[in-house]
Design a protein around this motif. Structure first.
Motif, PDB file in Angstrom:
ATOM      1  N   PHE A 427      19.540  26.042 -49.382  1.00  0.00           N
ATOM      2  CA  PHE A 427      19.260  24.851 -48.570  1.00  0.00           C
ATOM      3  C   PHE A 427      18.187  25.192 -47.541  1.00  0.00           C
ATOM      4  CE2 PHE A 427      20.496  21.451 -45.544  1.00  0.00           C
ATOM      5  CZ  PHE A 427      20.516  20.391 -46.440  1.00  0.00           C
ATOM      6  N   CYS A 428      17.374  24.168 -47.229  1.00  0.00           N
ATOM      7  CA  CYS A 428      16.243  24.471 -46.348  1.00  0.00           C
ATOM      8  C   CYS A 428      16.677  24.863 -44.946  1.00  0.00           C
ATOM      9  CB  CYS A 428      15.252  23.306 -46.315  1.00  0.00           C
ATOM     10  SG  CYS A 428      15.989  21.703 -45.989  1.00  0.00           S
ATOM     11  N   SER A 429      17.505  24.023 -44.289  1.00  0.00           N
ATOM     12  CA  SER A 429      17.791  24.304 -42.883  1.00  0.00           C
ATOM     13  C   SER A 429      19.043  23.579 -42.413  1.00  0.00           C
ATOM     14  CB  SER A 429      16.598  23.848 -42.029  1.00  0.00           C
ATOM     15  OG  SER A 429      16.956  23.819 -40.667  1.00  0.00           O
ATOM     16  N   LYS A 436      17.736  15.362 -43.469  1.00  0.00           N
ATOM     17  CA  LYS A 436      17.290  14.474 -44.545  1.00  0.00           C
ATOM     18  C   LYS A 436      17.817  14.939 -45.906  1.00  0.00           C
ATOM     19  CE  LYS A 436      13.232  11.770 -44.748  1.00  0.00           C
ATOM     20  NZ  LYS A 436      11.770  11.702 -44.712  1.00  0.00           N
ATOM     21  N   CYS A 437      17.735  16.260 -46.129  1.00  0.00           N
ATOM     22  CA  CYS A 437      18.216  16.805 -47.412  1.00  0.00           C
ATOM     23  C   CYS A 437      19.737  16.662 -47.523  1.00  0.00           C
ATOM     24  CB  CYS A 437      17.797  18.271 -47.552  1.00  0.00           C
ATOM     25  SG  CYS A 437      16.020  18.447 -47.827  1.00  0.00           S
ATOM     26  N   ALA A 438      20.431  16.811 -46.382  1.00  0.00           N
ATOM     27  CA  ALA A 438      21.889  16.641 -46.395  1.00  0.00           C
ATOM     28  C   ALA A 438      22.245  15.203 -46.743  1.00  0.00           C
ATOM     29  CB  ALA A 438      22.471  17.027 -45.039  1.00  0.00           C
ATOM     30  N   LYS A 462      14.815  28.446 -53.229  1.00  0.00           N
ATOM     31  CA  LYS A 462      14.322  27.188 -52.665  1.00  0.00           C
ATOM     32  C   LYS A 462      15.463  26.216 -52.391  1.00  0.00           C
ATOM     33  CE  LYS A 462       9.941  27.383 -55.142  1.00  0.00           C
ATOM     34  NZ  LYS A 462       9.239  26.924 -56.365  1.00  0.00           N
ATOM     35  N   CYS A 463      15.210  25.304 -51.448  1.00  0.00           N
ATOM     36  CA  CYS A 463      16.195  24.260 -51.135  1.00  0.00           C
ATOM     37  C   CYS A 463      16.462  23.422 -52.383  1.00  0.00           C
ATOM     38  CB  CYS A 463      15.665  23.367 -50.011  1.00  0.00           C
ATOM     39  SG  CYS A 463      16.692  21.915 -49.701  1.00  0.00           S
ATOM     40  N   ILE A 464      17.723  23.152 -52.646  1.00  0.00           N
ATOM     41  CA  ILE A 464      18.134  22.416 -53.845  1.00  0.00           C
ATOM     42  C   ILE A 464      17.569  20.988 -53.855  1.00  0.00           C
ATOM     43  CG2 ILE A 464      20.317  21.575 -52.859  1.00  0.00           C
ATOM     44  CD1 ILE A 464      21.589  22.300 -55.646  1.00  0.00           C
ATOM     45  N   ILE A 465      17.195  20.466 -52.688  1.00  0.00           N
ATOM     46  CA  ILE A 465      16.662  19.102 -52.614  1.00  0.00           C
ATOM     47  C   ILE A 465      15.134  19.091 -52.484  1.00  0.00           C
ATOM     48  CG2 ILE A 465      16.697  16.909 -51.323  1.00  0.00           C
ATOM     49  CD1 ILE A 465      19.352  17.509 -52.705  1.00  0.00           C
ATOM     50  N   CYS A 466      14.608  19.706 -51.419  1.00  0.00           N
ATOM     51  CA  CYS A 466      13.188  19.525 -51.119  1.00  0.00           C
ATOM     52  C   CYS A 466      12.296  20.646 -51.653  1.00  0.00           C
ATOM     53  CB  CYS A 466      12.983  19.374 -49.615  1.00  0.00           C
ATOM     54  SG  CYS A 466      13.360  20.882 -48.691  1.00  0.00           S
ATOM     55  N   SER A 467      12.930  21.693 -52.223  1.00  0.00           N
ATOM     56  CA  SER A 467      12.188  22.827 -52.791  1.00  0.00           C
ATOM     57  C   SER A 467      11.409  23.669 -51.785  1.00  0.00           C
ATOM     58  CB  SER A 467      11.225  22.376 -53.908  1.00  0.00           C
ATOM     59  OG  SER A 467      11.956  21.819 -54.951  1.00  0.00           O
TER      60      SER A 467
HETATM   61 ZN   LIG Z   1      15.648  20.755 -48.036  1.00  0.00          ZN
END
Ligand SMILES: [Zn+2]
Length: 480
Positions: A427-429, A436-438, A462-467
């Protein structure tokens, strides 16, 4: 009697109905009280929760917390001193506005949590660095006007908990307290109550109102939803400033304290004990918190049987709590009753056992019948006592570990969540920039980012959503 027949619903087939049935048939709580969201706790739950309180309070006192009893009512002006706290708690507070027929000058909240009560007293009590650390706790009921559907023990409008409130000279000491609280959760909730969980640091968008950092233990239910159990919080420094909690440091200057709080909700933890250890026969309790350890069931009405039962009771009661079931129920009904209520060991005593001097035991940890020569009974039961809770813990830990699943794509995450798992992913952060990704995860899977595991290893990928490059490994699950 309501509990003669045993359960009709299987735990893993229809968890929600199983839970309702076990609460009613084992007579844990009566939900017919005429205030919505409030219930009557009955002896079969209260005796267990008393023991649970005892272990938790002893653990806290060993670590230097002193017990207090604070008033149930807190003036609204106390809440107004810290803005994020009041906005978090006002919507769910119950307010007292009248005394008799007279309107009160200021409305008073039935405490939803007591930071604002403790802190105003801290400001009067704490003077010097020598007063720190200042570690308190109280055992109390708190009241929250829940808007979500209430469930007995899991989510009620009044719950029974312990809250600790502590003050420290600096942030480092406060953070150490937060780690000590997590250790307490492990020592008491896992090692005594037998609950498996992961402690997560919650993402920035999910901290306690008034906290800068929140850490909470999530326990998993069979339906794949997690229940938040004790949380511990590093409270924002602004909170101490708002209440003017200062101490004179060694160098003579006035400084604001740093505060923490920890909230093990015994009545909600009890729900997890019921849910995690319970099975299709009913409740199972770890030995340490079980109200009784042995039920002796005489099969037949012969005087000899009762005499023998009393003799066994006398032998065993030096190291465990024994009861004799002399009710009019049939043997089958008695078996159901004690299996339903989670008594660790049942001794079935008929004329056959009496004559052969060989006793028949049913142990609830392994759901197994064992034959024991009467002369070996005490030794045998001591052996069961020593491994009973460990057996429950082993079983629960295994179920929990098997339901943590890795995902690399949103589709595979959705499938794992639908199958009732907790999902681990890159996950990014967990700062506000990850919100937003959550939200994207929530929209697609109905599940929430619960946070990061403090014992987690390094992150790569990489983040599973935003890469974007992942800074965290997070865990995602549905919750109540
Ligand atoms: Zn993300």
């Amino acid at each position: 009697m309501a509990d003669n027949k045993g359960l009709t619903v299987k735990k893993n087939e229809n968890f929600s109905e199983w839970f309702t049935e076990v609460v009613q048939k084992a007579e844990l709580a009566d939900m017919r009280f005429n205030v919505k969201g409030f219930l009557v706790f009955q002896p079969n739950s209260v005796t267990v929760m008393e023991k649970m309180y005892d272990y938790m309070e002893k653990s806290l006192r060993r670590k230097g917390h002193k017990p207090y009893w604070f008033p149930t009512l807190i003036p609204e002006s106390n809440f107004k001193k810290e803005s994020s706290h009041i906005s978090g708690f006002t919507p769910e507070a119950f307010w007292v506005t009248q005394g008799g027929e007279k309107e009160l000058e200021e409305r008073l909240a039935l405490r939803p949590t007591s930071e604002t009560a403790f802190y105003q007293m801290f400001a009067m009590w704490i003077r010097s660095y020598k007063d720190l650390p200042f570690k308190t706790y109280q055992r109390a009921q708190v009241f929250r006007c829940e808007t979500k559907a209430t469930r007995p023990f899991l989510r009620s409008r009044e719950f029974h908990w312990i809250e600790t409130h502590c003050a420290f000279a600096n942030q480092e000491d406060a953070l150490k307290q937060v780690y000590e609280d997590m250790q307490t959760s492990k020592e008491v909730l896992h090692d005594i109550y037998g609950l498996p969980f992961i402690i997560f640091e919650r993402p920035a968008w999910d901290v306690f109102p008034g906290a800068s950092r929140t850490f909470a233990a999530d326990v998993l239910n069979p339906d794949g939803k997690v229940v938040q159990q004790p949380s511990t919080h590093l409270i924002k420094h602004e909170f101490a400033k708002a209440f003017d909690i200062k101490y004179k440091d060694k160098d003579g200057t006035d400084k604001y304290v740093y505060t923490t709080c920890y909230g093990p909700a015994i009545s909600r933890i009890f729900a997890s004990v019921v849910i995690v250890h319970g099975d299709d026969k009913g409740l199972r309790f770890p030995w340490e918190i079980s109200p009784y350890h042995i039920a002796i069931v005489p099969i037949g009405n012969e005087d000899k049987l009762l005499t023998k039962a009393k003799q066994l009771e006398k032998e065993l009661s030096s190291f465990c709590d024994v009861l004799i079931d002399t009710s009019e129920k049939s043997p089958g009904e008695k078996f159901n009753t004690w299996e339903l209520r989670g008594v660790p060991i049942r001794i079935d005593l008929g004329m056959k056992e009496l004559e052969s001097k060989k006793l028949s035991l049913f142990r609830r940890d392994l759901n197994k019948r064992e034959a024991v020569a009467e002369k070996d009974l005490v030794k045998h039961i001591e052996a069961i006592r020593n491994e009973f809770t460990a057996n429950l813990i082993k079983e629960a830990d295994k179920v929990f570990a098997n339901r943590i699943v890795e995902a690399r794509t949103l589709d595979s995450m959705k499938k794992a969540i639908d199958d009732g798992n907790i999902v681990r992913c890159n996950f990014c952060s967990t700062g506000m920039d990850g919100l937003k990704c959550a939200e994207a995860i929530k929209e697609k899977t109905g599940a929430e980012v619960r946070g990061t595991n403090l014992e987690e290893e390094k992150v790569e990928g990489k983040c599973i959503i935003c890469s974007k490059p992942a800074k965290k490994v997070v865990y995602v699950a549905r919750s109540y």
